[in-house]
Write a protein that holds these residues in place. Structure first.
Motif, PDB file in Angstrom:
ATOM      1  N   THR A   1      19.885  46.480  -3.803  1.00 13.77           N
ATOM      2  CA  THR A   1      21.180  46.495  -4.508  1.00 13.77           C
ATOM      3  C   THR A   1      22.150  45.491  -3.886  1.00 13.77           C
ATOM      4  OG1 THR A   1      22.240  48.093  -3.027  1.00 13.77           O
ATOM      5  CG2 THR A   1      20.923  48.992  -4.840  1.00 13.77           C
ATOM      6  N   THR A   2      23.120  45.081  -4.701  1.00  9.54           N
ATOM      7  CA  THR A   2      24.296  44.375  -4.175  1.00  9.54           C
ATOM      8  C   THR A   2      25.455  45.366  -4.281  1.00  9.54           C
ATOM      9  OG1 THR A   2      25.229  43.617  -6.279  1.00  9.54           O
ATOM     10  CG2 THR A   2      23.468  42.273  -5.320  1.00  9.54           C
ATOM     11  N   PRO A   3      26.600  45.059  -3.666  1.00  7.93           N
ATOM     12  CA  PRO A   3      27.765  45.909  -3.942  1.00  7.93           C
ATOM     13  C   PRO A   3      28.095  45.743  -5.424  1.00  7.93           C
ATOM     14  CG  PRO A   3      28.214  44.373  -2.137  1.00  7.93           C
ATOM     15  CD  PRO A   3      26.933  43.953  -2.756  1.00  7.93           C
ATOM     16  N   ILE A   4      28.770  46.704  -6.001  1.00  8.17           N
ATOM     17  CA  ILE A   4      29.282  46.453  -7.348  1.00  8.17           C
ATOM     18  C   ILE A   4      30.662  45.832  -7.147  1.00  8.17           C
ATOM     19  CG2 ILE A   4      27.855  48.021  -8.684  1.00  8.17           C
ATOM     20  CD1 ILE A   4      30.089  50.104  -8.465  1.00  8.17           C
ATOM     21  N   TYR A   5      30.880  44.724  -7.815  1.00  6.07           N
ATOM     22  CA  TYR A   5      32.065  43.909  -7.542  1.00  6.07           C
ATOM     23  C   TYR A   5      33.273  44.435  -8.312  1.00  6.07           C
ATOM     24  CZ  TYR A   5      28.270  41.120  -5.801  1.00  6.07           C
ATOM     25  OH  TYR A   5      27.148  40.719  -5.120  1.00  6.07           O
ATOM     26  N   TYR A   6      34.436  44.336  -7.665  1.00  6.14           N
ATOM     27  CA  TYR A   6      35.650  44.742  -8.367  1.00  6.14           C
ATOM     28  C   TYR A   6      35.815  43.860  -9.583  1.00  6.14           C
ATOM     29  CZ  TYR A   6      37.124  47.752  -4.556  1.00  6.14           C
ATOM     30  OH  TYR A   6      37.189  48.762  -3.633  1.00  6.14           O
ATOM     31  N   VAL A   7      35.919  44.504 -10.718  1.00  8.31           N
ATOM     32  CA  VAL A   7      35.912  43.767 -11.976  1.00  8.31           C
ATOM     33  C   VAL A   7      37.131  42.845 -12.086  1.00  8.31           C
ATOM     34  CG1 VAL A   7      37.134  45.501 -13.343  1.00  8.31           C
ATOM     35  CG2 VAL A   7      35.355  44.150 -14.410  1.00  8.31           C
ATOM     36  N   ASN A   8      38.187  43.203 -11.365  1.00 12.95           N
ATOM     37  CA  ASN A   8      39.418  42.409 -11.382  1.00 12.95           C
ATOM     38  C   ASN A   8      39.278  41.066 -10.699  1.00 12.95           C
ATOM     39  OD1 ASN A   8      41.509  43.477 -12.698  1.00 12.95           O
ATOM     40  ND2 ASN A   8      42.678  44.053 -10.877  1.00 12.95           N
ATOM     41  N   ASP A   9      38.396  41.010  -9.703  1.00 16.04           N
ATOM     42  CA  ASP A   9      38.248  39.774  -8.936  1.00 16.04           C
ATOM     43  C   ASP A   9      37.602  38.700  -9.794  1.00 16.04           C
ATOM     44  OD1 ASP A   9      39.224  41.039  -6.757  1.00 16.04           O
ATOM     45  OD2 ASP A   9      37.342  41.108  -5.638  1.00 16.04           O
ATOM     46  N   VAL A  10      37.992  37.459  -9.523  1.00 19.93           N
ATOM     47  CA  VAL A  10      37.300  36.353 -10.176  1.00 19.93           C
ATOM     48  C   VAL A  10      36.057  36.090  -9.331  1.00 19.93           C
ATOM     49  CG1 VAL A  10      37.507  33.969 -10.951  1.00 19.93           C
ATOM     50  CG2 VAL A  10      39.527  35.434 -10.863  1.00 19.93           C
ATOM     51  N   PRO A  11      34.876  36.036  -9.937  1.00 21.44           N
ATOM     52  CA  PRO A  11      33.665  35.859  -9.116  1.00 21.44           C
ATOM     53  C   PRO A  11      33.747  34.597  -8.260  1.00 21.44           C
ATOM     54  CG  PRO A  11      33.095  36.143 -11.449  1.00 21.44           C
ATOM     55  CD  PRO A  11      34.583  36.078 -11.371  1.00 21.44           C
ATOM     56  N   HIS A  12      33.441  34.734  -6.970  1.00 22.83           N
ATOM     57  CA  HIS A  12      33.494  33.568  -6.091  1.00 22.83           C
ATOM     58  C   HIS A  12      32.194  33.449  -5.304  1.00 22.83           C
ATOM     59  CE1 HIS A  12      34.231  36.395  -2.880  1.00 22.83           C
ATOM     60  NE2 HIS A  12      35.380  36.769  -3.400  1.00 22.83           N
ATOM     61  N   ILE A  13      32.135  32.452  -4.405  1.00 22.39           N
ATOM     62  CA  ILE A  13      30.850  32.221  -3.742  1.00 22.39           C
ATOM     63  C   ILE A  13      30.451  33.384  -2.838  1.00 22.39           C
ATOM     64  CG2 ILE A  13      30.658  29.694  -3.866  1.00 22.39           C
ATOM     65  CD1 ILE A  13      31.739  29.684  -0.985  1.00 22.39           C
ATOM     66  N   GLY A  14      31.432  34.175  -2.385  1.00 22.87           N
ATOM     67  CA  GLY A  14      31.095  35.359  -1.588  1.00 22.87           C
ATOM     68  C   GLY A  14      30.264  36.331  -2.419  1.00 22.87           C
ATOM     69  N   HIS A  15      30.691  36.551  -3.665  1.00 25.48           N
ATOM     70  CA  HIS A  15      29.928  37.443  -4.550  1.00 25.48           C
ATOM     71  C   HIS A  15      28.562  36.822  -4.850  1.00 25.48           C
ATOM     72  CE1 HIS A  15      34.230  38.284  -6.062  1.00 25.48           C
ATOM     73  NE2 HIS A  15      33.901  39.275  -5.247  1.00 25.48           N
ATOM     74  N   ALA A  16      28.594  35.518  -5.131  1.00 23.16           N
ATOM     75  CA  ALA A  16      27.331  34.835  -5.480  1.00 23.16           C
ATOM     76  C   ALA A  16      26.344  34.929  -4.311  1.00 23.16           C
ATOM     77  CB  ALA A  16      27.609  33.373  -5.822  1.00 23.16           C
ATOM     78  N   TYR A  17      26.873  34.860  -3.104  1.00 20.40           N
ATOM     79  CA  TYR A  17      26.036  34.876  -1.902  1.00 20.40           C
ATOM     80  C   TYR A  17      25.171  36.139  -1.853  1.00 20.40           C
ATOM     81  CZ  TYR A  17      25.163  34.561   3.182  1.00 20.40           C
ATOM     82  OH  TYR A  17      24.597  34.471   4.429  1.00 20.40           O
ATOM     83  N   THR A  18      25.815  37.302  -1.940  1.00 24.03           N
ATOM     84  CA  THR A  18      25.050  38.566  -1.868  1.00 24.03           C
ATOM     85  C   THR A  18      24.073  38.660  -3.021  1.00 24.03           C
ATOM     86  OG1 THR A  18      27.267  39.432  -1.467  1.00 24.03           O
ATOM     87  CG2 THR A  18      25.448  40.970  -1.258  1.00 24.03           C
ATOM     88  N   THR A  19      24.534  38.250  -4.189  1.00 27.23           N
ATOM     89  CA  THR A  19      23.694  38.411  -5.379  1.00 27.23           C
ATOM     90  C   THR A  19      22.482  37.484  -5.298  1.00 27.23           C
ATOM     91  OG1 THR A  19      25.772  38.845  -6.497  1.00 27.23           O
ATOM     92  CG2 THR A  19      23.839  38.622  -7.885  1.00 27.23           C
ATOM     93  N   ILE A  20      22.681  36.276  -4.807  1.00 30.68           N
ATOM     94  CA  ILE A  20      21.545  35.353  -4.649  1.00 30.68           C
ATOM     95  C   ILE A  20      20.598  35.897  -3.574  1.00 30.68           C
ATOM     96  CG2 ILE A  20      20.872  33.030  -3.873  1.00 30.68           C
ATOM     97  CD1 ILE A  20      23.526  32.048  -5.225  1.00 30.68           C
ATOM     98  N   ALA A  21      21.176  36.411  -2.486  1.00 26.90           N
ATOM     99  CA  ALA A  21      20.330  36.946  -1.410  1.00 26.90           C
ATOM    100  C   ALA A  21      19.447  38.077  -1.942  1.00 26.90           C
ATOM    101  CB  ALA A  21      21.208  37.455  -0.263  1.00 26.90           C
ATOM    102  N   ALA A  22      20.028  38.936  -2.777  1.00 28.23           N
ATOM    103  CA  ALA A  22      19.239  40.042  -3.351  1.00 28.23           C
ATOM    104  C   ALA A  22      18.194  39.489  -4.321  1.00 28.23           C
ATOM    105  CB  ALA A  22      20.163  41.026  -4.063  1.00 28.23           C
ATOM    106  N   ASP A  23      18.583  38.462  -5.037  1.00 28.18           N
ATOM    107  CA  ASP A  23      17.654  37.867  -6.008  1.00 28.18           C
ATOM    108  C   ASP A  23      16.439  37.255  -5.299  1.00 28.18           C
ATOM    109  OD1 ASP A  23      17.280  37.088  -8.868  1.00 28.18           O
ATOM    110  OD2 ASP A  23      17.200  35.095  -7.976  1.00 28.18           O
ATOM    111  N   VAL A  24      16.700  36.603  -4.167  1.00 29.27           N
ATOM    112  CA  VAL A  24      15.610  35.969  -3.415  1.00 29.27           C
ATOM    113  C   VAL A  24      14.581  37.023  -3.002  1.00 29.27           C
ATOM    114  CG1 VAL A  24      15.038  34.760  -1.263  1.00 29.27           C
ATOM    115  CG2 VAL A  24      17.021  34.032  -2.602  1.00 29.27           C
ATOM    116  N   VAL A  25      15.071  38.130  -2.433  1.00 28.14           N
ATOM    117  CA  VAL A  25      14.130  39.162  -1.980  1.00 28.14           C
ATOM    118  C   VAL A  25      13.408  39.779  -3.171  1.00 28.14           C
ATOM    119  CG1 VAL A  25      13.880  41.265  -0.637  1.00 28.14           C
ATOM    120  CG2 VAL A  25      15.638  39.659  -0.040  1.00 28.14           C
ATOM    121  N   SER A  26      14.153  39.999  -4.259  1.00 23.31           N
ATOM    122  CA  SER A  26      13.509  40.588  -5.449  1.00 23.31           C
ATOM    123  C   SER A  26      12.358  39.726  -5.928  1.00 23.31           C
ATOM    124  CB  SER A  26      14.496  40.685  -6.609  1.00 23.31           C
ATOM    125  OG  SER A  26      15.516  41.528  -6.285  1.00 23.31           O
TER     126      SER A  26
END
Ligand code: MSP
Length: 652
Positions: free
Chosen positions: A11-36
């Motif tokens: 899993t990744t954290p679920i991101y606060y919907v209010n935030d504009v997606p940034h590279i910090g969010h992309a980082y965790t999501t890509i890291a999870a994607d790599v392992v998946s």
């Protein structure tokens, strides 16, 4: 590829919907994607979950400010994350939103069960509240009187609320952390959590009175309250699987990895673990806390966001360069700096020079010496063995390193194989071998090994750079997609089929030449003006592909104003100095409209003024705003209205 019958849940954290997606969010999501993707190559049945956190004070406030219903607001906002993940080739299996019915019913069910079990009680409470973080703190938690998490001001609140009996699990949790070495990684973070647990653990306030904050899941046992946003959000990790029975039957729980940023480790290690314990569910096997990214040495901020907006970065560099850079540059767990210079450096040296060149020279030589057909190996030579054993070593090491999510080490290993293959070419000297018949026999083996090494590399790289790996596979003329070849196909050397036809293609990673690099770097100077998106520069008249949010748009304060005075600026062909009444005040504004309008034509006109533009000096005269105009074929026309509006009215 053989399935191994095992399940894997990340899993990744679920991101606060209010935030504009940034590279910090992309980082965790890509890291999870790599392992998946890697686990799928190993034959696992993978479940990869991400999503958005949609309740709470901040969302409620933002929707209120915009005059929107909160649900309408979040329905719109969550798509920014979904769309970005599509662009980043994220292969998540579910995207959970905490406002979805399927999530809410599970939260309600859990709350009811825990309440019935006596795990939740009502009490009056006095504590310190950090509104931005939506967290209560006790006096002893505060650092210099401020929130220990974000350093901002806290306010004292006395309220009757519902509490989860978290404190009772303190000793058990400490034991669990100590007995399960890999439960919290990296080790330094584990010690931080143990440090936190060395102080008495309070019970957790899990409600908010509706009259203070109505945007949440109402408590099933008291309609005057909604559920605290963290208690609600953490449950996403199991609500995705369904009811408690289904969770147990799914085979996916306990999760293998919860990837989180270092700032939200405590909520996961302490709140989530104790919640699971009280529900009678096992804890996740691993919580991995990664570090934070700064940008060009500075904390990510709104002004910096211009140059690191993920969609913009993808437009500039391509998806795989960004995915590679984020995973390669910094050990997972440590803080890192996102610098365009380093990014360009990685692209040019690792991707273009090392990997790209290896692919090009190999396919070119197979084209040249064997008419594009991968030859069968013929005579072996002493240079072969080191390459073959390097490849096997790399596969073994990479597999081990995935256990610790050591992404950057995995990539370092893979690049050692890239280097070893490039050296193999230098040592064997295909261009000399091609000169004699005997040499040509040997050349068959050399080219076969190079192609096989590239096939191996494509499979190892696929989790990190899925598009590029697929392109490598295709260039080698291999019909079987990487997903079907799997890791088992690189356990043995020689999977590349003799007779396959090379598909020559353009360079996978073109070099970013100095001139282009300079231009990019100039555009990312963070101390001066924010960089303009390149796309906007190139295509002034096209509708921008870069989307802004309604919040971004609302930052621009547009007002109606009446032109009271107008005079040409001496020595300027274009500028007119205007005095504009915007109701509350009069502004001096310079406008580049002298070639289109005579000053007299302007007086008395109602215009639209950008009222919160930073004042600037033009030809030594201060301009306190900007009036809106459009132009076609060089002719400028001022914006206006088809009926009169009062002065100072906000234009949206
Ligand atoms: N909604 C909560 C998480 C609930 S999980 C049940 C939340 N959301 S968040 O959008 O604020 O943050 C999500 C993640 O982004 C966190 O893991 C946080 O660490 C990460 N990052 C935010 N800024 C970051 C950087 N500058 N660099 C790296 N990651 C960063 O917290």
């Amino acid at each position: 590829m053989q399935k191994n019958g095992k399940k894997f849940f990340i899993t990744t954290p679920i991101y606060y919907v209010n935030d504009v997606p940034h590279i910090g969010h992309a980082y965790t999501t890509i890291a999870a994607d790599v392992v998946s993707r890697y686990k799928k190559l190993e034959g696992y049945e993978v479940f990869f979950l991400t999503g958005t956190d949609e309740h709470g004070q901040k969302v409620h406030q933002a929707a209120k400010d915009l005059g929107l219903d909160a649900q309408v607001h979040v329905d719109k906002l969550n798509t920014r994350f979904k769309e970005l993940w599509v662009r980043f080739n994220i292969c998540n299996d579910d995207f959970i939103r905490t406002t979805e019915e399927r999530h809410k019913v599970i939260v309600l069910d859990i709350l009811k069960r825990l309440f019935d079990k006596g795990e939740i009680y009502k009490a009056s409470y006095e504590g310190w509240y950090c509104t931005p973080d939506e967290r209560f703190w006790t006096e002893k938690d505060l650092v210099n009187g401020n929130c220990p998490e974000c350093g901002r001001k806290v306010e004292k609140i006395t309220e009757t609320n519902y509490f989860f009996k978290m404190g009772q699990y303190q000793d058990w949790l400490i034991e669990h952390i100590k007995n399960n070495e890999n439960f919290i990684q990296p080790a330094s973070r584990k010690n931080e959590v143990l440090g936190f647990l060395s102080k008495p653990l309070e019970d957790l306030c899990i409600s908010r009175p509706k009259d203070r904050m109505p945007w949440g899941i109402p408590l099933p046992f008291d309609d005057d309250y909604v559920t605290y946003v963290w208690f609600d959000a953490l449950i996403n990790y199991i609500s995705t699987l369904g009811t408690l029975d289904k969770i147990k039957a799914s085979g996916f729980w306990p999760a293998d990895h919860h990837l989180v940023g270092k700032d939200i480790l405590t909520t996961h290690a302490v709140y989530w673990s104790t919640m699971l314990k009280s529900m009678g569910l096992p804890l996740a096997k691993n919580l991995f806390a990664h570090g934070w990214w700064t940008v060009n040495g500075q904390k990510m901020s709104k002004s910096l966001f211009n140059v690191v907006e993920p969609n913009h970065l993808i437009d500039q560099f391509g998806v795989d360069t960004i995915r590679y850079f984020l995973m390669r540059e910094v050990p997972f767990g440590l803080d890192g700096d996102f610098s365009h210079k380093a990014l360009i450096g990685r692209r040019n040296s690792d991707l273009a020079n090392n990997l790209g060149n290896l692919l090009n020279r190999t396919t070119n030589m197979i084209q040249k010496y064997f008419e594009g057909t991968i030859p069968a190996p013929a005579t072996s030579g002493e240079e072969d063995e080191p390459l073959l054993s390097k490849a096997q070593e790399t596969v073994t090491r990479v597999r081990t390193l995935y256990n610790d999510l050591a992404y950057n080490k995995i990539l370092t290993e893979i690049w050692e194989l890239v280097d070893a293959t490039n050296q193999y070419i230098v040592k064997t000297g295909p261009w000399n071998l091609a000169k004699s018949d005997e040499g040509k026999e040997r050349l068959k083996t050399v080219m076969h090994h190079c192609a096989e090494s590239l096939r191996t590399l494509a499979i190892l790289l696929y989790p990190f750079m899925p598009e590029s790996a697929a392109a490598m596979n295709q260039q080698l003329g291999i019909d079987t997609p990487i997903e079907e070849q799997g890791m088992e196909s690189v356990e043995k050397w020689g999977g590349v089929k003799p007779g396959s036809k090379i598909q020559a293609s353009s360079q996978l990673f073109p070099r970013i030449e100095d001139k282009e690099a300079d231009k990019i770097l100039q555009g990312t100077q963070v101390s001066g003006e924010p960089a303009k998106p390149q796309a906007a520069e190139k295509k002034q008249d096209e509708v921008s592909s870069e989307q802004v949010t309604i919040e971004d748009f609302m930052k621009i304060d547009l007002r109606t104003g009446k032109i009271l005075e107008a005079e040409k600026v001496k020595k300027s062909k274009k500028l007119i100095k205007l005095k504009v009444d915007i109701g509350s005040e009069t502004r001096q504004v310079l406008a580049g409209i002298a070639e289109a309008y005579e000053p007299d034509q302007l007086i008395g006109r109602t215009i639209i003024l950008v009222a919160n533009l930073k004042p600037a000096k033009l030809m030594g005269i201060e301009s306190q705003g900007m009036i809106l105009a459009g132009s076609a074929d060089g002719k400028i026309i001022l914006g206006g209205f088809d009926q009169e509006l009062p002065l100072g009215v906000r234009v949206r």
